[in-house]
Structures are given as structure tokens and as C-alpha cells.
Design an enzyme around this catalytic site. Structure first.
Site, mmCIF file in Angstrom:
data_model
loop_
_atom_site.group_PDB
_atom_site.id
_atom_site.type_symbol
_atom_site.label_atom_id
_atom_site.label_comp_id
_atom_site.label_asym_id
_atom_site.label_seq_id
_atom_site.Cartn_x
_atom_site.Cartn_y
_atom_site.Cartn_z
ATOM 1 N N PRO A 57 0.796 -1.207 0.000
ATOM 2 C CA PRO A 57 0.000 0.000 0.000
ATOM 3 C C PRO A 57 0.834 1.265 0.000
ATOM 4 O O PRO A 57 1.688 1.468 0.847
ATOM 5 C CB PRO A 57 -0.790 -0.101 1.309
ATOM 6 N N GLU A 58 0.529 2.101 -0.936
ATOM 7 C CA GLU A 58 1.009 3.467 -0.883
ATOM 8 C C GLU A 58 -0.217 4.291 -0.514
ATOM 9 O O GLU A 58 -1.271 3.723 -0.216
ATOM 10 C CB GLU A 58 1.613 3.876 -2.233
#
Length: 270
Positions: free
Chosen positions: A2-3
DNA sequence: AAAGACACCTGTCCGC
DNA sequence: TGCGGACAGGTGTCTT
């Protein structure tokens, strides 16, 4: 995994199911995440979730007794499920709600975190020194240009540094630099103000577009609802080493910067 | 203060 | 088919 776009997608996915809901139980099957899940996390039981917010890549669930900080690390995901759904191998933590829904943290690599603070969460050790939100007004050309002066790291490592700006991970750093036409190897301290101006605009555009698409699913990212994201269809360079550049006739290159892979076009990016 | 290496952990893929 | 090694969306900590 996840960014910022994936974390924001996750936050939006869980929000309607848990906002203002009472926490019935917290189940910790595996406390050994990046940091040990603290026992005081159970102080949240019986409390109402007053807000579901995000700071950088942390999701914050606030109650009157304290706030849970959730970080998804490299491989984490949060899903909304019905009470009674059997956990699988890497399903480490459940937060169960009175409406018979639960949020379940799955994190194979266990680089994620579930923490508890009774103080202002924005003053938490891991949060307080974070850089500005990339989609906020504080992230602008004047700030970034000033902060970059004297820096000898590459611009790619610079924009991936959470103390400079939060949320720009490896995928979106590569993509933003490609769209801005800036070489990832350029030294942060030497990049012109005009180029920073363009970069700031593009980072905001890329992140906003990725959020709209529900994030990027490379292998296993799923949204809270279980659906994948779709932004990977718009990746120009990330994961495309050896392929032809989407704009010119050059080949996408892959190098290492700070132990992370960088993908770029040597012709479009100078 | 800044930069670089390393740590944490599991799963997957590639070459031999 | 098996095995070793490299690699993967992050980031705090330790050493220079």
C-alpha cells in the site's frame, strides 16, 4: 503493497461500516507484527469509533479512550467481513463491531502495525515528524524546493522519504518522475524550481487519479470490499523493465536506488 | 543533520 | 522436481 492511494481506498472502504459503531471485541491471533500489538488495545472494546482518518499511510480509528493506529506495511490489507467468517493463515487481527461486521488485518510479511495511543495521535512518535500530506496545500513548490536545497540524495529517494512528503511510495515515485520528465537519478538539491513546480502538480494528479481507480493491484492488493484496484492499467514505467516506453521508442530501464528498484525512461527523463 | 546499510518476514519466481 | 538466491507496494534504527 500500500502506498497512499491504497491506504486511502482502504479507509474509504471501511468507513461506512464502522463509523460510529461500537467495538465489541478485538481478536489478536498474531501479535508479532512490526511492533508487538499492545495489550492495551483491548481498552478499545466497548468504545464507539468516533472517526476514521488517515495520516500518511496510517489509518486512525479514534475513540474516547484512545486511538488505534494501523499501518499496512508492504503486504497488509484490511477487509470488511461478516462476523463468523473463518480467518486464514495471515489474518492476524480482527476488530469486531456491534453491527456484526469486522475489519480484518491480513499481512503475510508482518511489516504492518497495530498500535494504541491515549494521547493526541498526531503527536505520536511515528506520526509527528511526518512530512505534509501530498494532496494538501502544505505540499507545494515553495516547500519542496526549499526543503531540497543542499540535499545530495537522488530526487527519487527524496520524494519517497516520509519526512519530506508522506504517501509517495515506489510505484508512484517512479510514475510521477516519468510524467514530470525528471531523471530519478537527478540530485534533489540540484533540481530547478520550475521542475519542482511541475513535479508537485503531477504527484497530486497521479495520487488523486490512483485513488479514483481504487489504487494499484500488483499481485494481491484488495480493497476493503475485496475488489482489486485498477490503477495498474495506467502504470507507464513501474514493472515494465525491458518494454518499450509508452511515449518514445526507448526501452524502460530498471536500476537500484537505496535498495529499491527504480523504473524509468532514459530518453523521456533527463 | 544527512545519507547509506540493514533489519524485520513470508511468498513467489527464475535459473540451474 | 528441488534448491539457492533475488525480489516484492515500507520505514525505523543504527552506523558513518
Amino acid at each position: 503493497m500500500p502506498e497512499l492511494p491504497e491506504v486511502e481506498t482502504t479507509r474509504r472502504g471501511i468507513l461506512p461500516y464502522i463509523d460510529q459503531q461500537t467495538v465489541v471485541e478485538i481478536i489478536v491471533r498474531q501479535p508479532k507484527l512490526r511492533w508487538l500489538v499492545p495489550d492495551e488495545i483491548h481498552d478499545m472494546e466497548g468504545e464507539i469509533v468516533q472517526s476514521v482518518t488517515r495520516r500518511g499511510k496510517y489509518i486512525l480509528l479514534e475513540t474516547s479512550k484512545g486511538t488505534v493506529l494501523i499501518h499496512l506495511g508492504m503486504s497488509g490489507s484490511l477487509r470488511i467481513l461478516d462476523v463468523g467468517t473463518e480467518p486464514e493463515k495471515h489474518d492476524h487481527v480482527d476488530i469486531v463491531f456491534a453491527n456484526k461486521k469486522l475489519i480484518r488485518l491480513c499481512d503475510p510479511r508482518r511489516f504492518g502495525a497495530v498500535l494504541w495511543t491515549t494521547k493526541n495521535p498526531l503527536k505520536h512518535k511515528l506520526i509527528r515528524s511526518l512530512g505534509p500530506e501530498p494532496l494538501g496545500e502544505d505540499f507545494n513548490v515553495d516547500y519542496l524546493f526549499q526543503f531540497s536545497r543542499g540535499r545530495k540524495v537522488s530526487i527519487k529517494q527524496f520524494i519517497m522519504n516520509g519526512h519530506v512528503v508522506v504517501g509517495v511510495g515506489n510505484i508512484y515515485a517512479c510514475e510521477s518522475l516519468f510524467k514530470a520528465g525528471i531523471s530519478p537519478k537527478a540530485l534533489a538539491g540540484k533540481v530547478s524550481k520550475a521542475r519542482y513546480k511541475k513535479l508537485v502538480i503531477i504527484i497530486k494528479e497521479v495520487l488523486a487519479a490512483a485513488i479514483e481507480q481504487g489504487g494499484t493491484t500488483l499481485k494481491d492488493f484488495v480493497r476493503a470490499t475485496g475488489k482489486p484496484g485498477y490503477f495498474q492499467q495506467q502504470l507507464n514505467v513501474y514493472g515494465r523493465a525491458g518494454e518499450q516506453c509508452s511515449v518514445c521508442d526507448a526501452t524502460v530501464k530498471q536500476i537500484k536506488q537505496g535498495q529499491r528498484s527504480t523504473f524509468y525512461c532514459g530518453k523521456c527523463q533527463r
